[in-house]
Structure formats: structure tokens, C-alpha cells
Design a protein around this motif. Structure first.
Motif, PDB file in Angstrom:
ATOM      1  N   LYS A  31       0.851  -1.171  -0.037  1.00 42.83           N
ATOM      2  CA  LYS A  31       0.017  -0.245  -0.038  1.00 42.83           C
ATOM      3  C   LYS A  31       0.896   1.189  -0.026  1.00 42.83           C
ATOM      4  O   LYS A  31       1.878   1.180   0.761  1.00 42.83           O
ATOM      5  N   ASN A  50      -5.010   3.180  -8.168  1.00 42.63           N
ATOM      6  CA  ASN A  50      -6.320   2.557  -7.374  1.00 42.63           C
ATOM      7  C   ASN A  50      -7.269   1.994  -8.555  1.00 42.63           C
ATOM      8  O   ASN A  50      -7.800   0.803  -8.370  1.00 42.63           O
ATOM      9  N   THR A  55      -3.388  -0.497  -4.392  1.00 43.76           N
ATOM     10  CA  THR A  55      -3.818   0.588  -3.214  1.00 43.76           C
ATOM     11  C   THR A  55      -2.929   1.950  -2.936  1.00 43.76           C
ATOM     12  O   THR A  55      -1.436   1.462  -2.525  1.00 43.76           O
ATOM     13  N   TRP A  80      -3.526   2.964   7.922  1.00 44.57           N
ATOM     14  CA  TRP A  80      -3.056   1.653   7.385  1.00 44.57           C
ATOM     15  C   TRP A  80      -2.592   0.767   8.452  1.00 44.57           C
ATOM     16  O   TRP A  80      -1.935  -0.268   8.081  1.00 44.57           O
TER      17      TRP A  80
END
Ligand SMILES: NC(=O)c1ccc[n+]([C@@H]2O[C@H](COP(=O)([O-])OP(=O)(O)OC[C@H]3O[C@@H](n4cnc5c(N)ncnc54)[C@H](O)[C@@H]3O)[C@@H](O)[C@H]2O)c1
Length: 254
Positions: A31, A50, A55, A80
Motif C-alpha cells: 500500500k 487504485n 492501493t 493503514w
């Protein structure tokens, strides 16, 4: 995937090398938090990532402002759940010219972004990395610090300082499970290089250097990104305090 569910921060990730790094990290399952002082390109990149199934998110921040950077790192951590990888990539250069014609105001700006910005990133991220038992820091330096490029003395000096601090930090942080390495790009095709080529002297310097590169071309941002993946992942578990040139063979030392 080498970085599945790892959280990676890329400063200056909105364009150029930083965007290439973001794509490489996303491809390996990370991410990616893109931290950039400019918002437009970073938001566009996040949308592209995305919608491709990766992500990413972006935060606007200037790496010269430690308090603001620390706040943003806290927000990423909260969103996160961890900080596993830090890529200190944000950097600036001014058009090349003789050192004796340079403006001290420009020195401060270069040192603030290219050197102190790295210190700020490390100071903000390390306490959060420690919480999850370790992590990887990749600092983006420059081959110009290794071979003495005329016309960009202050920039090369700031990047040399990044090499030095990375070695000290690698020793300090090794017992905590944090590895610190540097990538020193040669000439990578980005908006920074477009800027450097915007003066006749700058164009002559860059084009002259490219003509000496054994692989006979500039590099692409993703070619730096793929080395970041290596340094951020367990593939490089026995590497710390090292500096890897990504330069098409332009400089060969060691
Ligand atoms: N392009 C090259 O050939 C080359 C060679 C050696 C090293 N580098 C280094 O690679 C890194 C990326 O370079 P690039 O060519 O992609 O540059 P670039 O100018 O194309 O992109 C730099 C990014 O950093 C962001 N940025 C600049 N100052 C910032 C600040 N104070 N806070 C937050 N974000 C900031 C910019 O908004 C931009 O998105 C830099 O550290 C540069 O010194 C580049």
C-alpha cells in the motif's frame, strides 16, 4: 508478491522517479502513501493506481517542514496500521552553473529538501517502524555525489551527505531490525532532467554525459523503482549501509 500488505511511504512520489517507485511497490502488493508538496500529479497517480487494482493515497506535505511531515506520517500509520518502508525520494535541483555564480539562498533550499528532508523522513518514520519490529529505508541520492559533477556542486554535496548519514543510520538502526540503503541514480528521464536541460549549458552537460553511458540511454523511473523493491524486501535481507548506482554503467566503482 514481495511486499504484500506492507505500507510504504514515498516522498516526492507524485511524478518522475517517485512515481516509478510507487508503481513498482504497488506491483509487489504494497500500500503506497505518496507524500508530495504538489497535489495535482499525486492525485492523478493515486487514481491510476487504485483503478488498476493497487492501493495508494496521497498527502500534501513539504518535507522541509518536520512537524507537518511527522503529522502526515502519523495519519498514514493510523489509516493503514503500520509503516514498513520509507523511500526518501523528494529532491530539487537548480539549473546548473558555476558554483561561484550560485546564490546562497539556493544553497539553503537545496540542503533543506535534499538533505534535511531525508533526516525529517527518518525521524518521523523510525519510531513507527520500531513498533512493528523493523523496516527498510531507501534514500535516493545521486551518482553526482560519487564522481564530482561540475555545475551542481551544492546538489552533489547534499547528496553526498545523504550517503554519509545513511551509513551512520544503518549502523545505529541495525540492532532494531531497520535496514538503511541508498540508490544513486545516474540520469533518469524525468521532469527534473527536463529542467536541467532547459539551459544551453545544462543541455550540453546532460547530453554529453548520456553519450558516454555504456547502455547508451537515460534510465526510466521504473528501473529505479525495481531496485527499491529489492532493497525494501527480504530479497536484500543481508544488505544495509550500501549504495547502489542505477546508471546504465555510467560510473563503475568499487
Ligand atoms: N532524474 C535524475 O536523473 C536523477 C538523478 C540522480 C538523482 N535524482 C534524485 O531522484 C529524486 C527524484 O528526482 P526526479 O528526477 O524524479 O525529480 P522531479 O523533479 O521530476 O520530481 C520530484 C518530486 O519531488 C517533489 N518535491 C520536491 N520538493 C519537495 C518538498 N520540499 N516536499 C515534498 N515533495 C517535494 C516534487 O513535487 C516532485 O513531485 C530526487 O531526489 C533527485 O535528486 C534524480
Amino acid at each position: 508478491m514481495l511486499l504484500k500488505n506492507k505500507v510504504a511511504l514515498v516522498t516526492g512520489g507524485g511524478q518522475g522517479i517517485g512515481a516509478g517507485i510507487a508503481w513498482s511497490l504497488v506491483r509487489e502488493g504494497a500500500k503506497v502513501a505518496i507524500l508530495d508538496r504538489a497535489t495535482g500529479p499525486a492525485k492523478e497517480l493515486v487514481d491510476e493506481i487504485n483503478s488498476s487494482g493497487g492501493t495508494a493515497d496521497s498527502w500534501q506535505v513539504d518535507v522541509t517542514d518536520y512537524a507537518a511531515l511527522n503529522d502526515v506520517v502519523g495519519e498514514v500509520d493510523k489509516a493503514w496500521g503500520s509503516i514498513d518502508v520509507l523511500v526518501n525520494n523528494a529532491g530539487v535541483v537548480v539549473p546548473p552553473g558555476p558554483f561561484m555564480d550560485s546564490d546562497p539562498a539556493d544553497w539553503d533550499h537545496i540542503l533543506d529538501v535534499d538533505f534535511k528532508g531525508v533526516l525529517h523522513g527518518v525521524k518521523a518514520c523510525v519510531p513507527r517502524m520500531l513498533r512493528s519490529g523493523g523496516g527498510a529505508i531507501v534514500n535516493i541520492g545521486s551518482d553526482s555525489a560519487k564522481f564530482g559533477e561540475p555545475g551542481i556542486a551544492v546538489y552533489a554535496g547534499a547528496k553526498g551527505a545523504v550517503n554519509s548519514i545513511s551509513k551512520s543510520l544503518a549502523k545505529e538502526l541495525a540492532p532494531s531490525g531497520i535496514r538503511v540503503n541508498v540508490i544513486t541514480p545516474g540520469i533518469i528521464e524525468t521532469p527534473m532532467i527536463d529542467l536541467a536541460r532547459s539551459t544551453p549549458d545544462g543541455r550540453a552537460m546532460i547530453d554529453g554525459t548520456v553519450s558516454t553511458i555504456p547502455l547508451a540511454r537515460m534510465g526510466a523511473p521504473r528501473e529505479v523503482g525495481d531496485v527499491v523493491v529489492f532493497l525494501a524486501s527480504e530479497l536484500s535481507s543481508y544488505l544495509t549501509g550500501q549504495s547502489i548506482s542505477v546508471n546504465g554503467g555510467m560510473l563503475m566503482i568499487g
